[in-house]
Write an enzyme that holds these catalytic residues in place. Structure first.
Site, mmCIF file in Angstrom:
data_model
loop_
_atom_site.group_PDB
_atom_site.id
_atom_site.type_symbol
_atom_site.label_atom_id
_atom_site.label_comp_id
_atom_site.label_asym_id
_atom_site.label_seq_id
_atom_site.Cartn_x
_atom_site.Cartn_y
_atom_site.Cartn_z
ATOM 1 N N THR A 89 0.817 -1.221 0.000
ATOM 2 C CA THR A 89 0.000 0.000 0.000
ATOM 3 C C THR A 89 0.844 1.261 0.000
ATOM 4 O O THR A 89 0.448 2.283 -0.567
ATOM 5 C CB THR A 89 -0.906 -0.002 1.265
ATOM 6 N N ASP A 94 1.423 -6.568 -4.397
ATOM 7 C CA ASP A 94 0.620 -6.583 -3.185
ATOM 8 C C ASP A 94 1.199 -7.747 -2.392
ATOM 9 O O ASP A 94 1.437 -8.828 -2.961
ATOM 10 C CB ASP A 94 -0.847 -6.851 -3.556
ATOM 11 N N SER A 95 1.436 -7.576 -1.104
ATOM 12 C CA SER A 95 2.169 -8.637 -0.389
ATOM 13 C C SER A 95 1.376 -9.936 -0.307
ATOM 14 O O SER A 95 1.941 -10.988 -0.049
ATOM 15 C CB SER A 95 2.602 -8.162 0.993
ATOM 16 N N SER A 96 0.066 -9.871 -0.565
ATOM 17 C CA SER A 96 -0.709 -11.116 -0.599
ATOM 18 C C SER A 96 -0.277 -11.990 -1.774
ATOM 19 O O SER A 96 -0.527 -13.194 -1.788
ATOM 20 C CB SER A 96 -2.200 -10.810 -0.732
ATOM 21 N N THR A 142 1.557 -4.761 4.083
ATOM 22 C CA THR A 142 1.410 -5.149 5.489
ATOM 23 C C THR A 142 0.823 -6.554 5.664
ATOM 24 O O THR A 142 1.021 -7.181 6.695
ATOM 25 C CB THR A 142 0.511 -4.150 6.247
ATOM 26 N N ASP A 143 0.079 -7.034 4.634
ATOM 27 C CA ASP A 143 -0.658 -8.286 4.830
ATOM 28 C C ASP A 143 0.249 -9.464 5.194
ATOM 29 O O ASP A 143 -0.080 -10.261 6.064
ATOM 30 C CB ASP A 143 -1.475 -8.629 3.575
#
Ligand code: ASP
Length: 631
Positions: free
Chosen positions: A43, A122-124, A154-155
């Site tokens: 993010t 996106d860390s996912s 952050t995920d």
């Protein structure tokens, strides 16, 4: 494809193909430090796309940072880099209020370079491939930067931080992961503070751990978990105190820092085993579900049990199945579903697991347990028994081992001393000021027992004194070899720089303590001197004919062919000044006779011009010189 956003950035494809290079930063002032920022996504650099969803934006963050006065000091960059300031490293502005104690400590100008990954994720969407890529990049640039910041979503931040903490073995520098709940492009965002504070830590403090900086706190990465999808204080480390807090002062909790206590160099273990799983128990779980987790190719599972490590002891079917899998070599690591606290054998329902060979995960987070399992399973040199033993051992501060609480008597004495003498010292300041002083005097007195005593009273070997010098600096300067070894085995940092920009290695080189230099190098220390400056120092030693000093630099890892600003190598200078012993030493170390200075002159030309017939002869007989290699 290199980025074109005017940052010193580099692009790495997901397959690991490197397309450009990171430009390193030559520090030219004692007030500067260098940080490599690896930008993996998240993010922190996201924008809203046409579909109204948040996605990472490539080649945008660097341009934005250059326009943010709180993240980049344009004036300093102009003065420092002149014409190149538009593409130079970024410069973190310094804190304006000079009277704060922490401003004096965090006083260096942090120059930082951005290394942007392609694609940003996106860390996912991240996998262990990205963890390996980050670890490899830290390895590649380890000697070129003082510290590292990883910008990350952050995920899965806690997974990445945990995995990296295990992969980066014998880490000696600060590696800080951060991200944010709102993008840096937003006016009201947590991104600015998280990023800025990460840079301050990585550039000013040697906290040799993989940490997460978030919401005004610095946590040990492998103790951390994402607790909140919305709040700015999204992370916590329920079973460990924060390593630092950011208020008006930056308070580093030195006593809590975990350090390698072996004399070994930094290295990266870049293999991870993906055949691991997290099995969370729930009432009425079926045998089929459990069985699906225990089948090949799975080699290890983290069993998330109830409370303090309990399972239904009346489910004999499940317990027998787990026991059979363990007998076949599967590793089952028991962790609690509770956020806080540890598993234990207090209840009968917990003891049954121990009886069937389940390994205790103590108070590890699920993220730490899973990544530790994944790491330990790739240690082919370890037997299954050894792997189980290592899982229960505290490798990077990821679990609590019960140790006797250190006596605070020394600290208490210090505070009462300051109260008695009206010194107006609060306990925090008293400890910060007096412990380093007491340790320093114990070093001068060559007294390891007193050092031990002070450590058990709350002192810390990496806590610097008012000149930012640590007890290791003092021991290296004084030539106290066995104390240096003793302190390295207690986790003293080899990378801390004092007010004069000297590391313990600089001290040992300056005072020609060869055994100490070897010890420090074996513990991962390296020279951090820009090449031309090193060349000048080597030439200065050669002007004096100081072979001992040249040997000191050589043992510390210097290239003796390094030239100074005028292109002269130490061999040129030794020839010019007719220092035969020095020339013999340099030739024995393989120094080049054909190196040309700015005027195109070689060491041979220098000897001839200086009229030193003896030296010319020496050069001519160079082929017979292999036997003179001076050790
Ligand atoms: N989904 C985002 C990520 O993990 C969330 C964040 O960065 O806060 O990349």
């Amino acid at each position: 494809m290199a980025t074109t956003n005017g940052t010193l950035s580099v692009v790495r494809t997901r397959t690991g193909r490197r397309c450009s290079h990171v430009e390193t930063i030559d520090l030219d002032s004692k007030e500067e430090s260098s940080v490599l920022v690896i930008y993996s996504g998240g993010t922190i650099g996201m924008v809203i796309n046409e579909g109204g969803a948040l996605v990472p934006a490539s080649n945008a963050l660097g341009r934005h940072i250059r326009r943010c006065p709180f993240l980049h000091d344009v004036e300093y960059a102009k003065k420092r880099f002149g014409d190149k300031c538009e593409t130079s490293a970024f410069v973190l502005p310094v804190q304006g209020i000079k009277t704060l104690a922490d401003t004096k400590r965090a006083r260096r100008r942090v120059l930082y370079t951005l290394l942007e990954y392609e694609p940003l994720l996106d860390s996912s969407n991240m996998t262990s491939d990205e963890w390996i890529a980050i670890a490899e990049d830290i390895k590649k640039w380890y000697k070129s930067f003082d510290g590292f910041v990883i910008l990350h979503g952050t995920d899965t931040l806690a997974y990445s931080a945990s995995a990296l903490s295990f992969m980066l073995e014998n880490l000696g520098k600060s590696v800080v992961l951060t991200g944010s709940q709102l993008s840096l492009f937003e006016p009201r965002s947590d991104a600015k503070d998280n990023f800025l504070e990460s840079l301050v830590i990585a550039g000013n403090y040697v906290i040799p751990e993989v940490t997460i900086c978030f919401g005004r706190k610095l946590y040990r990465g492998n103790r951390t978990t994402k607790m909140d999808t919305e709040g700015f204080s999204a992370f916590d480390s329920p079973n460990a105190l924060p390593l630092a807090t950011f208020g008006i002062q930056i308070e580093v909790n030195y006593r809590e820092l975990f350090r390698p206590i072996v004399i070994e160099k930094f290295r990266v273990h870049s293999k991870l085993n993906s055949n691991v799983a997290l099995l969370r128990l729930f009432p009425s779980i079926t045998l089929q579900t459990v069985s699906a987790f225990l089948r090949p190719p799975i080699q290890g599972i983290v069993l998330q049990s109830y409370g303090s490590g309990n399972v239904p002891s009346n489910r004999v079917d499940i317990l027998e199945m787990i026991e059979a899998a363990i007998d076949e070599g599967l590793i089952v690591l028991n962790c609690s579903q509770c956020i806080r606290g540890s598993v234990s054998n207090a209840y009968e329902t917990g003891k049954v697991l121990c009886d069937i060979g389940v390994t205790s995960g103590a108070d590890m987070t699920p993220e730490a347990a899973l990544t530790k399992l994944s790491y330990v399973l790739t240690k082919d040199e370890w037997s299954v028994e050894k792997k189980r033993e290592m899982l229960e051992r505290n490798l990077r501060g990821e679990l609590t081992v019960t140790s006797p609480t250190p006596s605070m008597s020394e600290a208490v004495r210090m505070v009462s001393f300051s109260a008695k003498h009206n010194l107006e010292l609060d306990p925090y300041t008293a400890a910060n000021v007096l412990f380093p002083a007491l340790l320093g005097s114990a070093v001068l007195d060559d007294n390891p027992n007193r050092i031990e005593q002070l450590l058990s009273s709350g002192a810390d070997l990496s806590q610097p004194n008012v000149d930012q010098r640590t007890p290791l600096h003092i021991a290296c300067c004084e030539g106290k070899t066995s104390l240096v070894e003793f302190m390295l085995q207690k986790g003293a940092s080899v990378h801390t720089k004092d007010r004069y920009d000297h590391t313990p290695l600089n001290e040992a080189v300056q005072h020609d303590h060869h055994e100490i230099i070897k010890l420090l190098v074996n513990c991962g220390a390296h020279l951090m001197i820009p090449p031309k400056v090193l060349g000048e120092k080597l030439c200065k030693a050669a002007i004096r004919g100081d072979v001992t000093k040249l040997k000191s630099y050589k043992i510390a890892g210097a290239n003796l062919n390094q030239c100074d600003q005028s292109g002269r190598t130490p061999l040129h200078v030794a020839m010019l000044h007719g220092h035969k012993e020095c020339a013999l030493y340099l030739l024995g170390e393989g120094c080049r006779m054909d190196a040309e200075d700015m005027m195109g002159l070689t060491p041979r030309d220098y000897a001839a011009k200086a009229g030193s017939i003896g030296m010319v002869t020496l050069l001519e007989t160079k082929n017979t010189l292999h036997h003179v290699k001076v050790l």
